[in-house]
Design an enzyme around this catalytic site. Structure first.
Site, PDB file in Angstrom:
ATOM      1  N   HIS A   1       0.869  -1.185   0.000  1.00 46.32           N
ATOM      2  CA  HIS A   1       0.000   0.000   0.000  1.00 46.32           C
ATOM      3  C   HIS A   1       0.905   1.235   0.000  1.00 46.32           C
ATOM      4  O   HIS A   1       1.708   1.430   0.917  1.00 46.32           O
ATOM      5  CB  HIS A   1      -0.928  -0.012   1.210  1.00 46.32           C
TER       6      HIS A   1
ATOM      7  N   GLU B   1       1.555   3.761   3.101  1.00 44.17           N
ATOM      8  CA  GLU B   1       1.892   3.233   4.434  1.00 44.17           C
ATOM      9  C   GLU B   1       3.410   3.341   4.568  1.00 44.17           C
ATOM     10  O   GLU B   1       4.157   2.482   4.126  1.00 44.17           O
ATOM     11  CB  GLU B   1       1.341   1.814   4.572  1.00 44.17           C
TER      12      GLU B   1
ATOM     13  N   HIS C   1       3.244  -3.287   6.534  1.00 38.59           N
ATOM     14  CA  HIS C   1       2.051  -2.425   6.472  1.00 38.59           C
ATOM     15  C   HIS C   1       1.980  -1.471   7.660  1.00 38.59           C
ATOM     16  O   HIS C   1       2.525  -1.756   8.725  1.00 38.59           O
ATOM     17  CB  HIS C   1       0.781  -3.282   6.478  1.00 38.59           C
TER      18      HIS C   1
ATOM     19  N   GLU D   1       2.009  -5.241  10.707  1.00 36.70           N
ATOM     20  CA  GLU D   1       1.021  -4.135  10.681  1.00 36.70           C
ATOM     21  C   GLU D   1       1.323  -3.223  11.870  1.00 36.70           C
ATOM     22  O   GLU D   1       0.983  -3.548  13.013  1.00 36.70           O
ATOM     23  CB  GLU D   1      -0.381  -4.729  10.797  1.00 36.70           C
TER      24      GLU D   1
END
Lengths: 333, 333
Positions: free
Chosen positions: B41, B44, B136, B198
């Site tokens: 992404h 990010e 992420h 994450e």
């Protein structure tokens, strides 16, 4: 154009050789035609959600002496949850743009700026609206910040002073954004007076209940002030601290323009705190610190604002100053 | 395709009537071909900055038994500082998409998914890479979260256990993302094994030094584990707590689809804390609370994640479970 931002009348309460601002009472016309916009930047969501709510339920914006009108500045950007579609709307209100031929109108925000200027301006005319509140969010830890063009805007400085005394659930520093004599490019510059509210931290595209609560509290406090002002309340002279923009600092970059160092963890979230000579500003990905080498302390703001990477601004350097603001009152007759 | 995610060999250490996982030693091949991606992404930014840094300075990714290779998954999204250009890259790795005719290739991320699959896959083949780390960030307060498909992936559960014990500067909960038997659509599913990291909270388009430090710490800890594993270290059986996805909760919406209530301030930033029956989940702009009416506690995660507004996810409801993981070792001969 700037004449409309001048007070209606200066009344000298006592003759002196030296000009003493505390001796003046400055009269202004009441503020009756008031607008509130929430999505000048379409991904700053506290304002977006409040403006949408108030469009359906406007009662919160009513006061005895006026009702503020909510509007969506940039609905297309809001729909896409982006700051802007073609260019930054809040940089599109210089007279040169507003009065340009329609050739640039393929850019959505230029078309939209002209429409807004027709609705609530035109900028610099006699029929322009009295006041605009422009709601913004930042990814920086700016609290509930009040953005004013300059302290010479005495009416707005009184408004800011009132908000600081009455909205105490967050820090409410005053940010003086005007650098030199440049004409304002911001959306609220089309009205006689304007105030931008900047609440953070809040990520882009996200609405946080805490940020929304502060934004709402600020708007309500501003409307309360206007109501008192319109009713003829005299606001006495005072002294106030504010932060004035000195310069903007870019990230350290390599020869190919890539950012080489990020905001130092000691600076992150320290908006409005002093940055002293020798303090770290940036950290390279090799772990080296880059220090502030100025001679005097500055007060960084908009530290690590997401939208400013493209503008090449890592933070704004401010100075902290104290200003004397003369008394004001509305000329109600 | 899923067969490659099965262990090489099961060795039963003692015969019993009842299957007791602690009695098994599961053998896996060493992980030698390892890749790390940072911009699945493009907004990010911890992963983006680390991947760019490692492309110039790869020494940090070297260990005695292997060197991990960094790559940029979605350079066009990174350039624009957006999550994706045409469609979410991390939802583009189902076999059906990867083996489709080139008709969909006008979509950038489908073209890119096929390219990545050729470079480090192909998914399900014998020549696919051994392991992918996918970095992420989230706007949610998730700490330094380890995203695993399921606990049946014993090798990755050992990796997560190692990280939890060795990277202690942040909470490192395990998030089990697989709902039912659906094929994984994530980028790391093209390799034999994968782990998504994450880290949050971090706004989109912003790199924060704290988030980047945690991301870096996680990657280094994972690489340390792989090195020990490749050297033949035996990792004993253990019990571990993890959060398993139950369902996704949307925002309350009006009949025209507009969000009517935002994340309640009591829920904001409480990722992985229990949400008990009767606790508030949302707050309307009129100030009304909407409570959780389930029968049992759930553990919300991805609370107020910016990218999930478009996916109609206010938060993910998780259950907290304890799992028994059998011993593993690499088959080094």
């Amino acid at each position: 154009m700037v004449t409309l931002r001048r007070p209606l009348m200066l009344i000298c309460l006592a003759g002196t050789e030296q000009v003493d601002q505390t001796l003046f009472l400055i009269m202004f016309k009441p503020l009756k035609r008031v607008v509130v916009t929430g999505d000048t930047h379409g991904n700053e969501m506290s304002g977006v959600y409040l403006a949408k709510h108030w469009l359906k339920n406007p009662s919160e914006l009513q006061r005895e002496t006026f009702s503020a009108t909510p509007f969506l500045g940039n609905p297309r950007a809001t729909e896409k949850i982006v700051r802007y579609v073609d260019q930054d709307l809040n940089r599109s209100f210089k007279t040169e743009i507003l009065t340009s031929s329609s050739e640039g109108d393929e850019l959505y925000e230029i078309k939209r700026a002209k429409e807004i200027n027709q609705l609530y301006g035109p900028k610099g005319s006699t029929q322009t609206y009295d006041f605009m509140i422009d709601m913004h969010n930042t990814t920086s830890n700016m609290g509930a910040c009040l953005i004013v063009d300059s302290t010479e805007n005495h009416l707005i400085m009184h408004m800011a002073n009132y908000v600081q005394k009455n909205y105490t659930l967050a820090k409410t520093p005053i940010y003086l954004y005007k650098l030199g004599d440049e004409e304002s490019y911001a959306i609220d510059s089309i009205c006689k007076y304007g105030l931008a509210l900047e609440v953070g931290p809040q990520p882009q595209g996200v609405v946080r209940a805490d940020a929304l609560k502060h934004m709402r509290g600020l708007v309500n406090s501003v409307l309360d002030f206007i109501d008192l002002f319109n009713k003829g309340t005299a606001f006495p002279a005072f002294e106030i601290e504010a932060y004035k923009l000195l310069a903007r600092e870019d990230y350290p970059r390599s020869s190919d323009g890539e950012i080489m160092a990020i905001i130092h963890p000691h600076l992150q979230d320290k908006d409005f705190d002093p940055l002293n000579p020798g303090d770290p500003m940036f950290q390279t990905l090799d772990g080296k610190d880059i220090i502030y080498e100025g001679d005097t302390p500055v007060y960084p703001t908009f530290i690590n604002e997401g939208a400013y990477y493209e503008k090449k601004i890592a933070f704004a350097k401010m100075e902290k100053l104290t200003f004397s603001i003369p008394a004001i009152q509305a000329q109600t007759e």
